[in-house]
Design an enzyme around this catalytic site. Sequence first.
Site, mmCIF file in Angstrom:
data_model
loop_
_atom_site.group_PDB
_atom_site.id
_atom_site.type_symbol
_atom_site.label_atom_id
_atom_site.label_comp_id
_atom_site.label_asym_id
_atom_site.label_seq_id
_atom_site.Cartn_x
_atom_site.Cartn_y
_atom_site.Cartn_z
ATOM 1 C CB CYS A 64 0.440 16.264 -24.321
ATOM 2 S SG CYS A 64 -0.091 14.629 -24.843
ATOM 3 C CD GLU A 83 1.869 -0.021 -3.114
ATOM 4 O OE1 GLU A 83 1.526 0.925 -2.384
ATOM 5 O OE2 GLU A 83 2.400 0.140 -4.219
ATOM 6 N NE ARG A 122 4.520 7.935 -6.691
ATOM 7 C CZ ARG A 122 4.354 7.020 -5.749
ATOM 8 N NH1 ARG A 122 5.293 6.125 -5.507
ATOM 9 N NH2 ARG A 122 3.268 6.976 -5.043
ATOM 10 C CD GLU A 152 -1.229 3.696 -5.740
ATOM 11 O OE1 GLU A 152 -0.965 4.905 -5.735
ATOM 12 O OE2 GLU A 152 -1.480 3.047 -4.719
ATOM 13 C CB CYS A 187 -4.018 14.135 -24.622
ATOM 14 S SG CYS A 187 -3.211 12.840 -23.675
HETATM 15 C C1 GAL Z 1 1.040 3.830 -2.816
HETATM 16 C C2 GAL Z 1 2.056 3.748 -3.920
HETATM 17 C C3 GAL Z 1 3.424 3.360 -3.388
HETATM 18 C C4 GAL Z 1 3.784 4.213 -2.227
HETATM 19 C C5 GAL Z 1 2.697 4.079 -1.187
HETATM 20 C C6 GAL Z 1 2.973 4.868 0.066
HETATM 21 O O1 GAL Z 1 -0.089 4.526 -3.181
HETATM 22 O O2 GAL Z 1 1.691 2.812 -4.891
HETATM 23 O O3 GAL Z 1 4.380 3.500 -4.404
HETATM 24 O O4 GAL Z 1 3.917 5.518 -2.655
HETATM 25 O O5 GAL Z 1 1.489 4.518 -1.724
HETATM 26 O O6 GAL Z 1 2.891 6.226 -0.151
#
Ligand code: GAL
Length: 682
Positions: free
Chosen positions: A151, A297, A104, A143, A154
């Site tokens: 590239c 999160e 990703r 994040e 850039c």
């Molecule tokens: C964060 C991220 C999430 C998930 C989580 C656990 O940094 O935003 O998508 O990956 O870590 O690894």
Amino acid sequence: MIKIGLDYYPEQWDEDFLPKDVEHMKKSGVKIVRLGEFAWSRIEKKEGEFDFGWLDRAVEEFGKAGIEVMLSVPTNTPPRWLFRKHPEIIKVGRGGGREQIGIRGHRCLNSQVLMEYADKITKQIVERYNASENVIGYQIDNEIEANWCGCETCNKLFREYLQGKYKDIDELNDIYGNQVWSGDFVDFEDVTTPPAYQNAWLNPAYMMDYARFAAKSATDYCEKIAELIRKYSTKEVLVTTNTWFPEHLPDYYKLYKNLDFVGYDNYPTTDVSNMASHAFHLDLMRGIKQDSFWIMEGLSGAPGSWGPMGETPMPGMIKGYALQAIAHGADTVLNFRYRTAKKGAEMFWNGLIGHDNVIGRRYEEFTDLIDCIKTFEHLGISDSKVVSEAAILYNVEDEMAFKLQHQSDGMYYLKSHMAWHRAFTRFGVGVDVVNGREDFMKKGKNYKILVAPCLYIYDEVTEKLLHEFVENGGTLILTPRSGVKDKHNNCLMKELPSWVRDLAGVKVKECDSIGNKQQKVLLLDEMWRKHLSDINISKPTDFDYIVSTQWCDILEVETAETLAVYASKFYDGEPAVTVNSYGNGRVFYVGTYFDDVGYESLLMSVLGKHDLKAIEAYKDGREIKGTNMYTILPEGIEVTKRVAGDRVITFIFNDAPVRQTFKYKGNEYDLQPFEMMVIGKL
Ligand code: GAL
């Protein structure tokens, strides 16, 4: 209202999970969920062919349950059809080759093609959910880091950025020091994004420009997407992005300037041998907008997947860390994630519920958290804010520059920030962590003590603010590596600490980068010695000396007074720590890095001499050797305050894996590991 919620991924589960999961969340008291930040390929399977059915059902189901939804603009993971059609949107690494896709974050934030597609997907999502009342806002990407990409786009934009900054190529050559290794650029066409050498081997002024450019690219990207969201939205929505502390630093202050609030991904370590920095990071997040923030999160289970699995959170950690975030100014906490993924690379990054889908200890602790929050509302917590009378300055460019050129083995930019933060915490004194490049006294702040570690790169705003602060009676604490660089990240040809030398009343005669070796510092100041013996009461040793490490500035006093001297090597007897009177205030220069008792005992002197309202409050509770002067809280105990008008809500948290019994302001406390006690007075 304080809200507790979850990150949920409907696209990862069979559809019959949805009603049961939503019902369960509703019963638990979940107020908000975040959905869809990686779901582009499931929303738009082929270009222009949208399948919103699954997301519609999820949004609707949550709506029926009275649960709010934060949706996402999923550009962190463009779909493969887009990469196949436009491989030019894939980031290019330092070696010059395109990254391989498959994980990703492969997209280049400067890609115009990406922006066109981002516009289309943003329009589709926002317009579709304009009518859904429970959709309250959007998270942009995931994040976002500074866009370190090589590239073509850039390279072109980087050159334009430099052309806008420098008069001509000669000026740039001169500033970068290109004469040093015969690296003069012929013209701007010669300039590229950094080649694959170690950062420290490339010209620091050039790398600094690149770090700034890459951070700006992230900010610009976010601003454009935020604009699109607001353009397509027919109602007021919240717009943010989530962040943490990545290798390639964004400029947090610019990144969030036009976003509604800061979203932080809070994964405090579950390793109990290394626990002290959580509170510092929360304070830094609050300081970005000097306002409340969200946890996008939060810790819910053992970390894993990106490495071997870590320890599972001890009982109390899930609830305790959410409450700790609230104590430090968070108003909404989302836990990552409801259920542990069954498939995909992150299947061992654990959520609140395990693969067995059985409600167990971790989810029960989460519902306990929700029940606990309900009791907060009558305390008037919703409109309360954290109020601090001390602050630590953080300069994102200084951290960038430290990352580009490590100063000493084991020394990193935030090291002294966190050490000072720990020391304040031991005294129950709340601290803000604020941007030194803007007026940190705005919003009615009334700091009495400022710690300004490693003022590495010159900045005229900081210079002016610090001088004013001290002239007006503040106490300022300075540390090594201050005044070293000019704005370009070249060395200033001045005796250190150059632009804060008048404040400090000392000059640095020489520096000794001792890395992980140790130095001894002899205390001359009687009061400091006494405080050291007070603090060391449980481990009496030698109260005259403090151990120091990493770096030693060998000082020569000008107008300052010496508080401590080095006690070995060729600079035995030379000043290490000084204090200077300046205007109505005082400036401490701490020329080295101490162990914790060093900072605590010094801070005790600072607090003691200072007429701090916040400190007065502690004078009654303390019991060190019967002096009745200070509260020294046990390690891991944190006292934080949120204030609304004349209401004060006090949070007392045990951020330690052991039960702790202690006295605070005359009362006895007995807290279990990670227990939070909330005391509200009307
Ligand atoms: C964060 C991220 C999430 C998930 C989580 C656990 O940094 O935003 O998508 O990956 O870590 O690894």
